[in-house]
Write a protein that holds these residues in place. Structure first.
Motif, PDB file in Angstrom:
ATOM      1  N   UNK B  46       0.873  -1.190  -0.046  1.00 37.54           N
ATOM      2  CA  UNK B  46      -0.098   0.089   0.044  1.00 37.54           C
ATOM      3  C   UNK B  46       0.865   1.170   0.011  1.00 37.54           C
ATOM      4  N   UNK B  81      -4.894 -10.623  -0.774  1.00 38.07           N
ATOM      5  CA  UNK B  81      -5.662  -9.913   0.309  1.00 38.07           C
ATOM      6  C   UNK B  81      -5.535  -8.439  -0.227  1.00 38.07           C
ATOM      7  N   UNK B  85      -8.227  -5.268  -0.782  1.00 28.84           N
ATOM      8  CA  UNK B  85      -8.163  -3.760   0.024  1.00 28.84           C
ATOM      9  C   UNK B  85      -8.211  -2.864  -0.972  1.00 28.84           C
ATOM     10  N   UNK B  88     -11.473  -1.946  -2.228  1.00 26.46           N
ATOM     11  CA  UNK B  88     -12.476  -1.095  -1.202  1.00 26.46           C
ATOM     12  C   UNK B  88     -12.015   0.140  -1.249  1.00 26.46           C
ATOM     13  N   UNK B  89     -10.686   0.307  -1.706  1.00 28.61           N
ATOM     14  CA  UNK B  89     -10.183   1.797  -1.551  1.00 28.61           C
ATOM     15  C   UNK B  89     -10.655   2.491  -2.807  1.00 28.61           C
ATOM     16  N   UNK B  90     -10.899   1.651  -3.803  1.00 27.69           N
ATOM     17  CA  UNK B  90     -11.414   2.407  -5.063  1.00 27.69           C
ATOM     18  C   UNK B  90     -10.519   2.287  -6.215  1.00 27.69           C
ATOM     19  N   UNK B  91      -9.400   1.377  -5.920  1.00 25.57           N
ATOM     20  CA  UNK B  91      -8.442   1.287  -6.970  1.00 25.57           C
ATOM     21  C   UNK B  91      -8.582  -0.121  -7.592  1.00 25.57           C
TER      22      UNK B  91
END
Ligand code: SF4
Ligand code: SF4
Lengths: 228, 132, 312
Positions: B46, B81, B85, B88-91
């Motif tokens: 990230x 995983x 994420x 969810x973040x929009x990436x």
């Protein structure tokens, strides 16, 4: 130990959206061991918030920190100065940690970043299971180490019910749940103590559990009275 | 997007992929040495995005070839995983990839990286990234 | 006599008892349920009212039971421990009894996550065995769980369920004995399809002498469709449907009357068979969504009509 799970990121983003200086605070005790709220998870959550806010064009200042034990005042006192620099704390401790923080820093907003799920243990790497509900009057002596309150879906004291089939609980669906009373039966059989299965266990006193209200233990023998 | 030059970070295991990555020196690609695939944490990946990468690759040893037994398998699971994420973040989760590479396979490394680079070029800059 | 209900009298006088199950409605109109009751009035000795059966919200079993009392019928009021704590369970026993209900059947109940309100908080203050003891102590000791004295006595014929088809099988007879120790006077079994397993269970029950301490009603459910049979076989924990039964239903597809006729025939045969098993004192017919067939089934068994009548 206390087992938790990080809240869904969408929820985390939503709850923190109005803040511009966020401190993500993990806890290195139970929730770190169950890989939900330790330093690493605090860091990844902070990164996720930062990335999300960049994507939304609303950059944020976010820092990840972690404390040895968030549920004790002496441990969280060390964050006094740091707390001043942030307008919200996203706590990755269990619900106890969150509330300890609120108690110590009442002027701050502390949000839960974790769903505290249960008291249990790791069955194997990556699998955790609930096995105690802190009922306040332990009966593990009678069932020889398998908790009927927790491991039986209906908390029966005279189980198993008619839904027990091939060792599985009637609620088993995609996830298989073992029938707690099947386990108790097998254990007592192995120990030659099946007699217990024939005794009618009377209604339990639930007032020692949460049903008696929030519990508090006061021990005069260990309390420190100033000036003593 | 012809004028867009993506920045790609490759997190490379020092026992395999990094040995080739060092030699290759491709433009727009920043190899980062990691001690083992198993040592990659979610936040490392990230963080690479947070620092401006348009794409990240985790490159570890071939199956059953990990010096630390399962480091590569764990890296692959972690990548999956983090893909969740990212969603969810929009990436776009396609901005992250995992591949095994042998220490002596320069050709494969170059090939994989080029493929990813072209894909990123097509995808354009990171979601939300302000184009300078 | 514990309560002198019609069901108790039938059993105490050595008759093979017949009870029928009624499921209250999911709205405020109890009409269809009462109609079913009227329809089988002369064919059953008591009416068993389910209590939010399969954890699906329905008209309360107590309200339905009282309606039947008003019509001169003998209800068996089911009580699950899933939705009420000991305060409410005892209150409902008093409530039912004060309105003329005499039979109370204690069951654990299907878990709430399997029903219509899966987000509900389950109660499970006492379990079904404990509830039997609670009612027994109210009746025999005139005492509530707390030890407080009741202001007026309770008459109750205490019922329960046993499941010969649940596991661990070897423990099931001992569990039955435990319920007897807790105070159960009559039990009904889970739906029977596996006759061999029932016979094996009953052999053990008779060896232990349990059939002399408690009346046993065999649970019978006619199969209406192959799909229903397959659903129960695969999805309902604690029910065993042998392959031969499914085969027999499938084989009837082309016959006159089809699967339904075969299902009824099977059901009649099952009652005839359980009548011959030592220790079985009656049959409880659970004709789910097929209540109108109960009279036909009872008549077809032979030797069951007319039902015994007693002067009050
Ligand atoms: S009996 Fe009570 S204290 Fe003991 S393990 Fe179970 S819930 Fe916990
Ligand atoms: S099947 Fe077993 S664990 Fe599940 S509710 Fe029944 S007795 Fe409890």
């Amino acid at each position: 130990m206390i087992i938790g799970e990080r809240k869904p990121l969408e929820e985390v983003f939503d709850r923190t959206s109005s803040f511009n200086k966020i401190l993500v605070l993990g806890c290195e005790t139970c929730v770190a061991v169950c890989l939900a709220g330790g330093k690493k998870e605090a860091e990844e959550t902070a990164e996720a918030i930062s990335l999300h806010r960049k994507k939304e064009n609303q950059p944020v200042e976010v820092k990840a920190e972690s404390v040895q034990r968030q549920c004790e005042f002496e441990f969280i006192d060390e964050f006094k100065d740091l707390m001043n620099d942030y307008d919200v704390v996203l706590s990755l401790a269990c619900g106890v940690g969150v509330q300890t923080m609120v108690d110590r820093y009442p002027e701050k907003i502390v949000l839960p970043g974790l769903n505290t799920t249960f008291l249990g243990y790791p069955l194997e790497q990556g699998v955790w299971m609930e096995n105690c509900q802190a009922c306040g009057d332990c009966v593990l002596d009678k069932t020889h180490g398998i908790c009927p309150i927790t491991r039986c879906t209906k908390s029966m004291l005279n189980g198993p019910c008619g839904g027990s089939s091939e060792g599985k609980c009637e609620i088993s669906g995609d996830i298989e749940i073992e029938c707690g009373w099947h386990l108790i039966h097998e254990r007592l059989k192995a120990l030659g103590k099946l007699d217990y299965m024939e005794e009618v266990e009377p209604p339990k006193n639930w007032s020692t559990s949460f049903h008696g209200g929030p519990r508090k233990i006061v021990r005069e023998d260990v309390k420190i009275v100033r000036g003593e | 997007m012809a004028d867009f030059n993506p920045s790609l970070v490759t997190l490379c295991c020092e026992n395999s992929a990094f040995l080739v990555a060092e030699e290759e020196n491709l433009p727009g690609v920043t190899p980062v040495k990691i001690p083992c695939g198993g040592q990659v944490e979610h936040y490392h990946i990230l963080n690479a995005f947070d620092q401006g990468a348009d794409g990240v690759m985790v490159l570890a040893c071939l199956k059953e070839n990990c010096k630390h037994f399962w480091g590569n398998d764990r890296a692959e699971k972690k990548v999956n995983y983090v893909k969740g994420m990212l969603e969810n973040i929009g990436i776009n989760a396609e901005r992250l990839a995992y591949s095994p590479v042998a220490a002596n396979n320069e050709y494969k490394y170059g090939e994989l990286v080029k493929e990813m680079y072209d894909k990123l070029k097509e995808m354009g800059p990171m979601e939300g990234k302000v184009k300078k | 006599m514990f309560a002198g209900s019609n069901l108790e009298k039938v059993l105490a006088n050595g008759h093979f008892a017949i009870t029928g199950e009624l499921g209250p409605m999911r709205g405020t109109d109890l009409g269809p349920c009462l109609e079913h009751a009227e329809h089988m009035r002369n064919h059953v000795d008591a009416f068993n009212i389910t209590d939010n059966q399969t954890a699906v919200v329905r008209i309360a079993s107590m309200a339905t039971a009282i309606k039947l009392v008003e019509r001169g019928m003998d209800p068996v009021m089911q009580m699950t421990v899933r939705d009420r704590n000991r305060i409410c369970l005892q209150a409902d026993v008093l409530g039912g009894a004060s309105c003329g209900v005499k039979n109370f059947l204690c069951i654990q109940g299907d878990h709430q996550t399997l029903g219509s309100e899966p987000q509900a908080k389950g109660v499970y203050d006492v379990d079904s065995t404990q509830l039997m003891k609670v009612i027994k102590d109210m009746r025999d000791e005139n005492k509530f769980v707390s030890g407080d004295e009741m202001e007026a006595p309770l008459d109750a014929f205490i019922g329960g369920v046993v499941n010969p088809f649940a596991d661990p099988f070897e423990y099931r007879p001992a569990r039955f004995a435990k319920k007897i120790a807790a105070g159960v006077n009559f039990v009904q079994t889970q739906c029977i399809y596996d006759m061999d397993r029932l016979k094996e269970y009953m052999k053990r029950v008779v060896d232990m002498g349990l059939h002399e301490k408690c009346y046993i009603l065999a649970g019978i459910t006619p199969l209406k469709a192959i799909g229903a049979a397959m659903y129960m076989k695969n999805n309902v924990a604690g029910i065993i449907i042998p392959d031969e039964i499914v085969k027999r239903l499938k084989g009837a597809k082309e016959k006159p009357g089809g699967v339904k006729a075969e299902g009824l025939k099977l059901c009649v045969e099952q009652i005839q068979q359980v009548k011959e098993i030592e220790g079985i004192h009656g049959a409880h017919i659970m004709a789910i969504a097929w209540e109108e067939k109960v009279p036909e089934i009872v008549e077809a068994v032979g030797g069951l009509m007319p039902r015994p009548k007693f002067d009050d």
